[in-house]
Design an enzyme around this catalytic site. Structure first.
Site, PDB file in Angstrom:
ATOM      1  N   TYR A  26       0.827  -1.202   0.000  1.00  0.00           N
ATOM      2  CA  TYR A  26       0.000   0.000   0.000  1.00  0.00           C
ATOM      3  C   TYR A  26       0.868   1.262   0.000  1.00  0.00           C
ATOM      4  CZ  TYR A  26      -3.673   3.269   1.222  1.00  0.00           C
ATOM      5  OH  TYR A  26      -4.549   4.326   1.206  1.00  0.00           O
ATOM      6  N   HIS A  30       1.244   4.192  -2.915  1.00  0.00           N
ATOM      7  CA  HIS A  30       0.828   5.570  -2.661  1.00  0.00           C
ATOM      8  C   HIS A  30       1.988   6.560  -2.628  1.00  0.00           C
ATOM      9  CE1 HIS A  30      -2.959   3.613  -1.882  1.00  0.00           C
ATOM     10  NE2 HIS A  30      -3.526   4.796  -1.988  1.00  0.00           N
ATOM     11  N   TYR A  49      -6.009  16.396  -1.221  1.00  0.00           N
ATOM     12  CA  TYR A  49      -6.390  15.054  -0.782  1.00  0.00           C
ATOM     13  C   TYR A  49      -5.175  14.409  -0.113  1.00  0.00           C
ATOM     14  CZ  TYR A  49      -7.966  10.152  -1.584  1.00  0.00           C
ATOM     15  OH  TYR A  49      -8.322   8.829  -1.466  1.00  0.00           O
ATOM     16  N   TRP A  85      -6.052   0.481 -10.662  1.00  0.00           N
ATOM     17  CA  TRP A  85      -5.411   0.916  -9.412  1.00  0.00           C
ATOM     18  C   TRP A  85      -6.084   0.257  -8.217  1.00  0.00           C
ATOM     19  CZ3 TRP A  85      -1.367   3.564  -7.458  1.00  0.00           C
ATOM     20  CH2 TRP A  85      -1.482   4.186  -6.210  1.00  0.00           C
ATOM     21  N   TRP A  86      -7.400   0.286  -8.200  1.00  0.00           N
ATOM     22  CA  TRP A  86      -8.153  -0.321  -7.088  1.00  0.00           C
ATOM     23  C   TRP A  86      -7.924  -1.835  -6.999  1.00  0.00           C
ATOM     24  CZ3 TRP A  86     -13.528   2.507  -7.879  1.00  0.00           C
ATOM     25  CH2 TRP A  86     -13.417   3.816  -7.373  1.00  0.00           C
TER      26      TRP A  86
END
Lengths: 115, 115
Positions: A26, A30, A49, A85-86
């Protein structure tokens, strides 16, 4: 989610659990998010964000300046790059304790604002 | 805490636990925060400051545009009105699970930013 603050800007926060065994994946994803995914977010009105980590909880804060957050989320979900991406990021996460049935990221309740 | 994003602006997030038996007190106070406390925050460079609730966790997000967050925190802590405010709000809170020894609000690690 209720709007807060400057007219036309909604401040939205949510929480999800990071699976400890997938934390490295993760964080690596990111640290270098895909430009195509970022472009889709920008296009629908998402800005400023951030995601933060404490223990195994991920907190998300974003500002939405579009008309409808529901429509924006639907548009994001139609983007092929975001779906790819998800496919990588979803296995790293699971609903946070206290999530409502069917919730993925749990929307948080705004209780204070200093603009 | 590391700076992130626009030069001169740090995005800082932290988490603390809301004592369920004091939740009503906390929410009532934060629905009408004292102007003197808000003025002190603004004066030292704090802006765009939100607090969100999920379950018994409070998540704080703020943007700091001053020179030194450490100095700013010290200046906030010297303000008599803020001290009176904390005398009411501190009993509503306790360190979040996973807090470091001595930590009150736990600083969170930034893992993602889209400006």
């Amino acid at each position: 989610m209720p709007a807060a603050g400057v007219a036309g800007v909604q401040r939205l926060a949510s929480v999800i659990r990071l699976r400890p065994e997938k934390a490295d994946d993760y964080l690596r994803l990111h640290a270098e998010p895909w430009p195509e995914v970022m472009a889709t977010l920008k296009r629908v009105g998402v800005g400023n964000y951030s995601i933060f980590l404490h223990g195994d909880l991920l907190f998300s804060y974003l500002e939405f300046s579009g008309e409808s957050w529901e429509d924006a989320q639907a548009e994001i979900a139609r983007d092929p790059d975001t779906r790819r991406w998800w496919a990588l990021t979803d296995p790293c996460q699971e609903p946070a304790p206290g999530a409502q049935p069917g919730e993925w990221w749990s929307a948080m309740r705004p209780v204070f604002l200093l603009e």
